[in-house]
Write a protein that holds these residues in place. Structure first.
Motif, mmCIF file in Angstrom:
data_model
loop_
_atom_site.group_PDB
_atom_site.id
_atom_site.type_symbol
_atom_site.label_atom_id
_atom_site.label_comp_id
_atom_site.label_asym_id
_atom_site.label_seq_id
_atom_site.Cartn_x
_atom_site.Cartn_y
_atom_site.Cartn_z
ATOM 1 N N ARG A 73 -2.249 -75.337 82.646
ATOM 2 C CA ARG A 73 -3.211 -73.680 83.469
ATOM 3 C C ARG A 73 -2.377 -74.537 84.812
ATOM 4 N NH1 ARG A 73 -6.338 -70.217 80.624
ATOM 5 N NH2 ARG A 73 -6.611 -71.482 78.210
ATOM 6 N N TYR A 74 -1.706 -73.790 85.658
ATOM 7 C CA TYR A 74 -1.618 -73.831 87.367
ATOM 8 C C TYR A 74 -1.743 -71.972 87.705
ATOM 9 C CZ TYR A 74 2.390 -72.316 85.963
ATOM 10 O OH TYR A 74 4.009 -72.043 85.838
ATOM 11 N N ASP A 75 -2.395 -72.731 89.553
ATOM 12 C CA ASP A 75 -2.762 -71.036 90.164
ATOM 13 C C ASP A 75 -0.748 -70.823 90.377
ATOM 14 O OD1 ASP A 75 -5.508 -72.275 90.290
ATOM 15 O OD2 ASP A 75 -4.654 -72.160 92.386
ATOM 16 N N ARG A 76 -1.196 -69.088 90.108
ATOM 17 C CA ARG A 76 0.403 -68.584 90.858
ATOM 18 C C ARG A 76 0.478 -69.089 92.126
ATOM 19 N NH1 ARG A 76 2.322 -64.659 87.937
ATOM 20 N NH2 ARG A 76 1.526 -64.383 86.124
ATOM 21 N N PHE A 77 -0.464 -68.570 92.597
ATOM 22 C CA PHE A 77 -0.483 -68.005 94.916
ATOM 23 C C PHE A 77 -0.907 -69.868 94.892
ATOM 24 C CE2 PHE A 77 -1.725 -63.926 92.943
ATOM 25 C CZ PHE A 77 -0.153 -63.658 93.079
ATOM 26 N N ARG A 78 0.494 -70.263 95.482
ATOM 27 C CA ARG A 78 0.042 -71.575 95.579
ATOM 28 C C ARG A 78 1.102 -71.239 98.064
ATOM 29 N NH1 ARG A 78 2.243 -72.468 91.093
ATOM 30 N NH2 ARG A 78 4.112 -73.180 92.466
ATOM 31 N N ASP A 79 -0.056 -71.946 98.462
ATOM 32 C CA ASP A 79 0.692 -72.628 100.171
ATOM 33 C C ASP A 79 1.620 -70.781 100.352
ATOM 34 O OD1 ASP A 79 1.123 -73.226 102.215
ATOM 35 O OD2 ASP A 79 3.083 -73.523 101.666
ATOM 36 N N ARG A 80 0.606 -70.150 99.909
ATOM 37 C CA ARG A 80 0.848 -68.276 100.563
ATOM 38 C C ARG A 80 -0.344 -67.422 101.514
ATOM 39 N NH1 ARG A 80 5.528 -66.099 97.781
ATOM 40 N NH2 ARG A 80 6.495 -67.376 96.478
ATOM 41 N N VAL A 81 1.011 -66.327 102.030
ATOM 42 C CA VAL A 81 -0.188 -65.293 102.885
ATOM 43 C C VAL A 81 -0.626 -64.667 101.502
ATOM 44 C CG1 VAL A 81 -0.495 -64.122 104.535
ATOM 45 C CG2 VAL A 81 0.543 -65.795 105.338
ATOM 46 N N MET A 82 -1.917 -64.521 101.660
ATOM 47 C CA MET A 82 -2.271 -64.007 100.655
ATOM 48 C C MET A 82 -2.756 -62.112 100.772
ATOM 49 S SD MET A 82 -1.187 -65.283 97.939
ATOM 50 C CE MET A 82 -2.688 -64.217 96.809
ATOM 51 N N LEU A 136 4.775 -68.789 103.855
ATOM 52 C CA LEU A 136 4.742 -68.768 105.437
ATOM 53 C C LEU A 136 6.255 -69.778 105.776
ATOM 54 C CD1 LEU A 136 1.454 -71.720 105.753
ATOM 55 C CD2 LEU A 136 1.969 -68.902 105.533
ATOM 56 N N GLY A 137 6.911 -70.059 105.103
ATOM 57 C CA GLY A 137 8.119 -70.519 105.998
ATOM 58 C C GLY A 137 9.798 -70.078 105.036
ATOM 59 N N ASP A 138 10.212 -70.931 104.516
ATOM 60 C CA ASP A 138 11.813 -69.936 104.313
ATOM 61 C C ASP A 138 11.794 -70.683 102.598
ATOM 62 O OD1 ASP A 138 12.605 -68.651 106.184
ATOM 63 O OD2 ASP A 138 13.419 -70.851 106.608
ATOM 64 N N ASP A 139 10.523 -70.758 101.589
ATOM 65 C CA ASP A 139 11.160 -71.226 100.513
ATOM 66 C C ASP A 139 11.047 -69.701 99.373
ATOM 67 O OD1 ASP A 139 10.212 -73.315 100.839
ATOM 68 O OD2 ASP A 139 7.939 -72.787 100.466
ATOM 69 N N LYS A 140 11.187 -69.537 97.926
ATOM 70 C CA LYS A 140 11.707 -68.931 97.235
ATOM 71 C C LYS A 140 11.157 -68.907 96.371
ATOM 72 C CE LYS A 140 14.930 -66.824 99.726
ATOM 73 N NZ LYS A 140 16.339 -67.100 100.624
ATOM 74 N N PRO A 141 10.226 -67.557 95.615
ATOM 75 C CA PRO A 141 10.103 -66.435 96.203
ATOM 76 C C PRO A 141 9.818 -65.935 97.324
ATOM 77 C CG PRO A 141 9.398 -66.487 94.625
ATOM 78 C CD PRO A 141 9.552 -67.725 94.366
ATOM 79 N N LYS A 142 10.734 -65.457 98.589
ATOM 80 C CA LYS A 142 9.813 -64.523 99.652
ATOM 81 C C LYS A 142 8.949 -64.313 99.376
ATOM 82 C CE LYS A 142 11.440 -62.798 103.382
ATOM 83 N NZ LYS A 142 12.035 -62.123 104.506
ATOM 84 N N TYR A 143 8.194 -63.203 98.695
ATOM 85 C CA TYR A 143 7.370 -62.737 97.798
ATOM 86 C C TYR A 143 7.219 -62.947 96.862
ATOM 87 C CZ TYR A 143 8.122 -60.090 102.182
ATOM 88 O OH TYR A 143 8.231 -59.605 104.158
#
Ligand SMILES: [Zn+2]
Length: 622
Positions: free
Chosen positions: A195-204, A222-229
């Motif tokens: 198990r792991y968190d779906r949302f990591r290092d993201r503005v929510m 926050l940066g240019d990682d993918k997927p953006k959204y």
């Protein structure tokens, strides 16, 4: 769940619409009615009226109207079942569910409980994300960089999901609680079950339903990682095909601005709110669906879609057009705004300013023009082949339009473009539609014939022959008169007790949809006695005469308040005039028949005497 009509009727006869509306809108007594500021459109002086006798609300400003159930659906954003449930609890009734098997009942209760718990779980995560945002200078800087103020971040409940695979383990006591995976917050690895968190290092961005409950999240890197959204997956509480981001937050602004602005993403919504356009909402990474449109139209009659000017935006706009066409009634406005290809709404407002954006919105392309453009796409209208192709495309766009003035005008416009007579274009379309059906089907030409204006055929004249009973029946009373009779009977069903058999035959013999509506009212009266309009309104749901009844009861002349005695006289006068008209037709018929039938002359004299007597009672006969 289907709720028995009888229950709805009982419910509506027990609740008081004044009290229900009064919970949300301050009302003041004004004559027989109550008045207040309309909650559906922005206004400074009250044009919103609630009638205790009709159990009905009506706004003279924006035309919204309905009964207590309708009010809760429109204003509080409840579904039909929720609204009925809410009202039933207020008057101490319980919605009958005898027809539901006990096992189904339990399952439904369990599902509701599960949904409530999922929302609570998501809300709890959202609270933590908000706390994390305050502690993350990086995330705060990101939002500041996008021009988002603390106030807007708070209003939309923005947060931050920290780095790390199992942050939520510090928020929830049990990280393996199925609620975490069911709500889409935690992913369970397919192979290893890890198990792991779906949302990591993201503005929510919390996604709320119209009741304000958290049903999911959108997260942006926050940066240019993918997927953006990244969005929450489909869960029992989150269906992206029907939810709109920001609708809960934008409700009031939509009413004040008079329209909803539909954008492509949640960053657009937040950025636009920051720039003064608080009436923006967004679809959640999907094309706009019919469900989205239906939901929006519960809050406003005017929708502006904003799309990026690139090819993807154009495709998205085309999908929105298809979804919107069946809802494009004459009283609604649907427009399409295409931004220059280098811009999204946020960057456009920053580059050109809010007033330039407002001007763009005002100049947005009406649905009618987009429809015509879409029909002619890739067709060379300079050639007969291209025009024929356009006409063929246009059929599928035009047919789903609701009947009304817009539809008729567009028929004319499309016909002009196709260089055809409108009647010819309709005939071409009918044949195309027939070809699309199984060959055994009989040719259904009736509907099309009814649409055609009666035209005098050259050489044949227009006088009905003595055998043409259909031509005779077409001589219906003027629409306004029949409408008004329907209005009087729908709002004062008790007037039926004074009508003669002849009156009833006259009414139910009117052209559809009027005739069938009168027949229906009469049948209701025999079965249940006089019912208030609010109850009739509910019984009419889904009935073929619903649209007519709704129109006469909500149109510009919908008020039938007044002295009951005077209204009775008014109805009598209407009926006398209609009877006189009918007699006149029968007189002509008898005169024609008198050539061959000596008794007909006698009949003619009797009819005439009767008509003259009636006209003396109603001297204003035209
Ligand atoms: Zn209004």
């Amino acid at each position: 769940m289907s709720i028995p009509q009888t229950f709805i009727q009982e419910l509506l006869s027990r609740v008081d619409v004044v009290e229900v509306v009064g919970r949300y809108v301050p009302l003041r007594k004004a004559g027989a009615n109550f008045m207040g500021l309309c909650p559906f459109h922005g206004e400074k002086s009250p044009s919103f009226s609630v009638s205790p006798s009709k159990q009905f609300f009506h706004c003279f400003g924006c035309g919204k109207s309905g009964n207590a159930i309708g009010f809760l659906m429109e204003h509080a954003g409840m579904g039909f079942v929720d609204a009925v449930d809410d009202l039933a609890r207020q008057v101490g009734l319980s919605v009958p569910d005898d027809h539901v098997a006990p096992a189904d009942k339990e399952r439904a209760a369990a599902a509701r409980q599960h949904q409530a718990t999922l929302s609570e779980t998501l809300e709890k995560a959202g609270q933590d994300y908000r706390k994390q945002l305050r502690q993350s200078p990086r995330a705060v800087d990101y939002l500041k960089g996008r021009g988002v103020s603390g106030e807007i971040a708070q209003r939309y409940g923005l947060g931050y999901a920290p780095e790390g695979w199992r942050h939520l383990a510090s928020v929830f006591a049990q990280y393996d609680d199925p609620l975490l995976s069911d709500s889409g917050l935690v992913i369970v690895g397919e192979e290893d079950g890890k198990r792991y968190d779906r949302f990591r290092d993201r503005v929510m961005f919390p996604i709320r339903n119209v009741k304000g409950e958290c049903i999911g999240f959108g997260g942006r890197v926050l940066g240019d990682d993918k997927p953006k959204y990244l969005n929450s997956p489909e869960t029992p509480v989150f269906h992206k095909g029907s939810e709109l981001y920001g609708l809960y937050e934008a409700r009031t602004a939509i009413r004040e601005a008079g329209f909803a602005l539909v954008t492509e993403g949640y960053m657009d919504v937040v950025a636009l709110a920051q720039l003064g356009f608080e009436n923006a909402v967004a679809t959640l990474g999907t094309a706009c669906t019919a469900e989205h449109i239906t939901k929006l139209l519960r809050f406003t009659d005017s929708v502006v879609f904003s799309f990026d000017g690139d090819a993807a935006g154009r495709r998205a706009a085309r999908k929105a057009l298809d979804a919107a066409i069946p809802h494009a009634a004459d009283t609604r406005s649907v427009k399409f705004l295409f931004l220059p290809s280098e811009h999204d709404p946020d960057s456009f407002v920053r580059a050109h300013g809010a007033s330039a954006f407002s001007r763009h919105i005002a100049d947005a392309m009406p649905l009618s023009r987009f429809l015509v453009e879409a029909a002619g796409e890739q067709c060379d209208l300079g050639t007969p082949e291209g025009r024929a192709h356009m006409a063929s495309n246009a059929r599928l766009l035009w047919e789903p339009l609701p009947d009304g003035a817009l539809k008729r005008q567009l028929l004319g416009e499309l016909a002009t473009l196709a260089q055809l007579d409108p009647l010819d274009l309709q005939e071409v379309w009918e044949q195309a539609a027939l070809r699309g059906r199984p060959p055994a089907a009989p040719a259904p030409r009736k509907a099309a014939d009814a649409r055609r204006p009666a035209r005098a055929e050259p050489g044949r004249g227009f006088a009905p022959s003595s055998t043409s009973t259909s031509a005779r029946r077409r001589r219906a009373a003027p629409a306004g008169r029949v409408d008004h009779a329907a209005r009087l009977l729908l709002s004062h069903m008790e007037f039926l007790d004074a009508l003669s058999h002849e009156d009833n035959a006259l009414l139910s013999g009117q052209e559809p949809p009027h005739g069938p509506l009168f027949a229906w009212i009469e049948a209701q009266f025999h079965e249940q006695g006089a019912l208030p309009w609010a109850v009739l309104r509910e019984s009419l749901r889904g009935h073929g005469c619903e649209a007519l009844a709704e129109r006469v009861m909500t149109g510009a002349h919908a008020q039938t308040e007044g002295d009951t005695h005077e209204l009775r006289l008014e109805l009598r006068g209407l009926l006398n005039r209609m009877l006189a008209e009918q007699l006149r037709v029968q007189e002509t018929e008898a005169l024609t028949a008198a050539n061959t039938d000596p008794a007909a002359l006698q009949r003619y004299r009797a009819l005439q005497a009767r008509r003259v007597a009636l006209e003396r009672l109603a001297p204003q006969v035209s």
